[in-house]
Design a protein around this motif. Structure first.
Motif, mmCIF file in Angstrom:
data_model
loop_
_atom_site.group_PDB
_atom_site.id
_atom_site.type_symbol
_atom_site.label_atom_id
_atom_site.label_comp_id
_atom_site.label_asym_id
_atom_site.label_seq_id
_atom_site.Cartn_x
_atom_site.Cartn_y
_atom_site.Cartn_z
ATOM 1 N N ASP A 134 0.672 -1.084 -0.024
ATOM 2 C CA ASP A 134 0.011 0.000 -0.125
ATOM 3 C C ASP A 134 0.739 1.178 0.090
ATOM 4 O OD1 ASP A 134 0.801 -0.300 2.572
ATOM 5 O OD2 ASP A 134 -0.810 0.273 3.634
ATOM 6 N N ILE A 135 2.154 1.180 -0.017
ATOM 7 C CA ILE A 135 3.002 2.471 -0.090
ATOM 8 C C ILE A 135 3.582 2.849 -1.564
ATOM 9 C CG2 ILE A 135 5.159 3.048 0.770
ATOM 10 C CD1 ILE A 135 4.621 1.821 3.300
ATOM 11 N N THR A 136 3.519 1.881 -2.358
ATOM 12 C CA THR A 136 3.976 1.994 -3.946
ATOM 13 C C THR A 136 5.562 1.823 -3.870
ATOM 14 O OG1 THR A 136 4.579 4.343 -4.333
ATOM 15 C CG2 THR A 136 2.146 4.173 -4.232
ATOM 16 N N GLY A 137 6.160 1.805 -5.003
ATOM 17 C CA GLY A 137 7.477 1.600 -5.064
ATOM 18 C C GLY A 137 8.422 2.551 -5.185
ATOM 19 N N LEU A 138 7.452 3.948 -4.996
ATOM 20 C CA LEU A 138 8.442 5.228 -5.083
ATOM 21 C C LEU A 138 9.418 5.280 -4.046
ATOM 22 C CD1 LEU A 138 8.135 7.299 -7.494
ATOM 23 C CD2 LEU A 138 6.091 5.678 -7.248
ATOM 24 N N ALA A 139 8.938 4.742 -2.641
ATOM 25 C CA ALA A 139 9.897 4.794 -1.501
ATOM 26 C C ALA A 139 11.440 3.995 -1.851
ATOM 27 C CB ALA A 139 9.020 4.260 -0.325
ATOM 28 N N ASP A 140 11.252 3.034 -2.547
ATOM 29 C CA ASP A 140 12.279 2.321 -2.838
ATOM 30 C C ASP A 140 13.293 2.971 -3.788
ATOM 31 O OD1 ASP A 140 11.471 -0.006 -1.232
ATOM 32 O OD2 ASP A 140 10.425 -0.481 -2.653
ATOM 33 N N LEU A 141 12.582 3.663 -4.814
ATOM 34 C CA LEU A 141 13.272 4.321 -5.734
ATOM 35 C C LEU A 141 14.346 5.633 -4.976
ATOM 36 C CD1 LEU A 141 14.439 5.058 -8.594
ATOM 37 C CD2 LEU A 141 12.289 6.156 -8.878
ATOM 38 N N VAL A 142 13.683 6.162 -4.081
ATOM 39 C CA VAL A 142 14.360 7.164 -3.398
ATOM 40 C C VAL A 142 15.309 6.438 -2.254
ATOM 41 C CG1 VAL A 142 13.919 8.781 -1.320
ATOM 42 C CG2 VAL A 142 12.052 8.711 -3.041
ATOM 43 N N THR A 143 15.114 5.612 -1.645
ATOM 44 C CA THR A 143 16.191 4.538 -0.916
ATOM 45 C C THR A 143 17.242 3.997 -1.764
ATOM 46 O OG1 THR A 143 14.496 4.099 0.518
ATOM 47 C CG2 THR A 143 16.538 2.770 0.438
ATOM 48 N N LEU A 144 16.972 3.881 -3.066
ATOM 49 C CA LEU A 144 18.339 3.394 -3.871
ATOM 50 C C LEU A 144 19.198 4.781 -4.288
ATOM 51 C CD1 LEU A 144 16.354 1.678 -6.542
ATOM 52 C CD2 LEU A 144 18.126 0.555 -5.140
ATOM 53 N N ALA A 145 18.608 5.763 -4.182
ATOM 54 C CA ALA A 145 19.237 6.971 -4.434
ATOM 55 C C ALA A 145 20.249 7.367 -3.232
ATOM 56 C CB ALA A 145 18.550 8.300 -4.855
ATOM 57 N N PHE A 146 19.598 7.124 -1.960
ATOM 58 C CA PHE A 146 20.171 7.378 -0.837
ATOM 59 C C PHE A 146 21.495 6.485 -0.473
ATOM 60 C CE2 PHE A 146 20.559 6.390 3.730
ATOM 61 C CZ PHE A 146 20.856 7.820 4.179
ATOM 62 N N ILE A 147 21.097 5.269 -0.777
ATOM 63 C CA ILE A 147 22.420 4.046 -0.516
ATOM 64 C C ILE A 147 23.517 4.464 -1.485
ATOM 65 C CG2 ILE A 147 20.765 2.438 0.513
ATOM 66 C CD1 ILE A 147 20.812 0.801 -1.703
ATOM 67 N N ALA A 148 23.152 4.996 -2.857
ATOM 68 C CA ALA A 148 23.991 5.247 -3.717
ATOM 69 C C ALA A 148 25.155 6.144 -3.171
ATOM 70 C CB ALA A 148 23.717 5.348 -5.160
ATOM 71 N N GLY A 149 24.667 7.195 -2.338
ATOM 72 C CA GLY A 149 25.408 8.050 -1.656
ATOM 73 C C GLY A 149 26.169 9.251 -2.617
ATOM 74 N N ASP A 150 27.302 9.373 -2.611
ATOM 75 C CA ASP A 150 27.821 10.479 -3.539
ATOM 76 C C ASP A 150 28.616 9.915 -4.669
ATOM 77 O OD1 ASP A 150 27.051 12.738 -1.831
ATOM 78 O OD2 ASP A 150 28.465 12.390 -0.489
ATOM 79 N N GLU A 151 28.399 8.633 -4.812
ATOM 80 C CA GLU A 151 29.037 7.827 -5.862
ATOM 81 C C GLU A 151 28.820 8.324 -7.193
ATOM 82 O OE1 GLU A 151 31.630 5.721 -7.537
ATOM 83 O OE2 GLU A 151 31.614 5.321 -5.765
ATOM 84 N N PRO A 152 29.963 8.847 -7.956
ATOM 85 C CA PRO A 152 29.739 9.856 -9.135
ATOM 86 C C PRO A 152 28.965 8.847 -10.342
ATOM 87 C CG PRO A 152 31.719 10.416 -8.437
ATOM 88 C CD PRO A 152 31.325 9.195 -7.525
ATOM 89 N N LYS A 153 29.370 7.565 -10.307
ATOM 90 C CA LYS A 153 28.843 6.639 -11.358
ATOM 91 C C LYS A 153 27.326 6.569 -11.220
ATOM 92 C CE LYS A 153 31.776 3.501 -10.729
ATOM 93 N NZ LYS A 153 32.576 3.899 -9.836
ATOM 94 N N LEU A 154 26.688 6.615 -9.951
ATOM 95 C CA LEU A 154 25.301 6.230 -9.441
ATOM 96 C C LEU A 154 24.534 7.562 -9.181
ATOM 97 C CD1 LEU A 154 26.457 3.273 -7.152
ATOM 98 C CD2 LEU A 154 26.012 2.988 -9.506
ATOM 99 N N ALA A 155 24.743 8.296 -10.041
ATOM 100 C CA ALA A 155 24.013 9.616 -9.948
ATOM 101 C C ALA A 155 22.486 9.545 -9.755
ATOM 102 C CB ALA A 155 24.340 10.603 -10.905
#
Length: 289
Positions: free
Chosen positions: A223-244
């Motif tokens: 009931d939350i949608t997958g958008l939360a996970d897309l945000v979390t993916l960006a968070f765990i990528a951190g500042d890695e330039p290749k994973l903007a």
């Protein structure tokens, strides 16, 4: 001065009050191991030994079984968390994104799954792209369900949720309905929005056959949608330039659409901003830029 978000979903997550769990588990590893032995003897006979406690927390305890480890025994203190994880294995059966499930026991709130010890380094685009593909597979799983499963989960379909009252924890109902409409447009009205994975680097492993796998599914919700996970993916990528964040969003678009969705970049960005506004999320970690 603004404070950096405390986690990927800071602002959208709700903190539980102290004492919410009526019967917490022991946090002493030796005691936890003794209790695990009793559970195995009573409910999961024939499993390999010895038993080694990996984590002992008040909500969950995790044990490795065998030398070398062959199985994981996971024990829940909270009934809802246990049922949620069992449901995740049922809803994602055949998708090959979770370890193989061998047995569950409602009485002891335990699950027995394969032990996966091979960690995944997420600093390369190839490995992170695999992770995004696994996440997109979970988000689109309802399109591949057997009709019986689909009917059992009908109450969670986005087509019905668009016109239903917003959950109490939602801050802005109009933005929530706008989000659900965008999700329904992209996936169809029969879509069940599985999401809210507990994505952490330590939860990403490989099977012996090389497939990337997620080892923790207790937080998955329909009931939350997958958008939360897309945000979390960006968070765990951190500042890695290749994973903007833009690269992550575009990789997600590629995989989720290849698996049957019909997102475009414009609608996905609008959905992300609607999710943040509806839930009170403090940062989208660049996924909307």
């Amino acid at each position: 001065m603004t404070t950096a978000p405390a986690g990927p979903l800071d602002g959208a997550a709700r903190t539980r009050p102290d004492g919410w769990l009526a019967t917490p588990l022991t946090t002493d590893r030796a005691t936890a191991e003794r209790e695990a032995h009793a559970i195995l003897d009573r409910h999961h006979t024939g499993e390999p030994g010895p038993v080694y406690c990996l984590t002992a927390r008040y909500r969950t305890a995790v044990f490795a079984l065998g030398t070398p480890p062959r199985r994981i025994l996971k024990r829940h203190a909270d009934e809802a968390a246990y049922q949620g994880e069992v449901l995740a294995y049922e809803l994602l059966a055949g998708e090959h994104v979770l370890p193989d499930l061998h047995r569950v026991c409602d009485t002891s709130r335990t699950l027995l799954v394969d032990y996966l010890g091979q960690a995944v380094t997420l600093t390369s685009t190839d490995a992170f792209d695999e992770l995004i593909r696994a996440v997109a597979t979970i988000h689109t799983a309802s399109a591949r369900w057997h009709p019986v499963v689909g009917e059992a989960m009908a109450r969670w379909r986005t087509g019905a949720a668009v016109n239903a009252p917003a959950p109490q924890w939602i801050r802005h109902a109009d933005d929530w309905r706008r989000l659900l409409q965008l999700v329904s447009d992209a996936h169809g009205p029969d879509h069940v929005p599985l999401g809210h994975l507990d994505l952490k680097p330590e939860h990403i492993r490989r099977r012996d056959d090389g497939r990337l796998t997620l080892i923790d599914a207790e937080t998955l919700r329909p009931d939350i949608t997958g958008l939360a996970d897309l945000v979390t993916l960006a968070f765990i990528a951190g500042d890695e330039p290749k994973l903007a964040p833009r690269w992550i969003r575009h990789a997600y678009l590629h995989h989720v659409n290849e698996l049957g969705a019909q997102w475009n970049d414009h609608s996905l960005v609008h959905a992300l901003t609607a999710f943040a506004s509806a839930t009170g999320l403090r940062s989208l970690h660049g996924t909307h830029e």
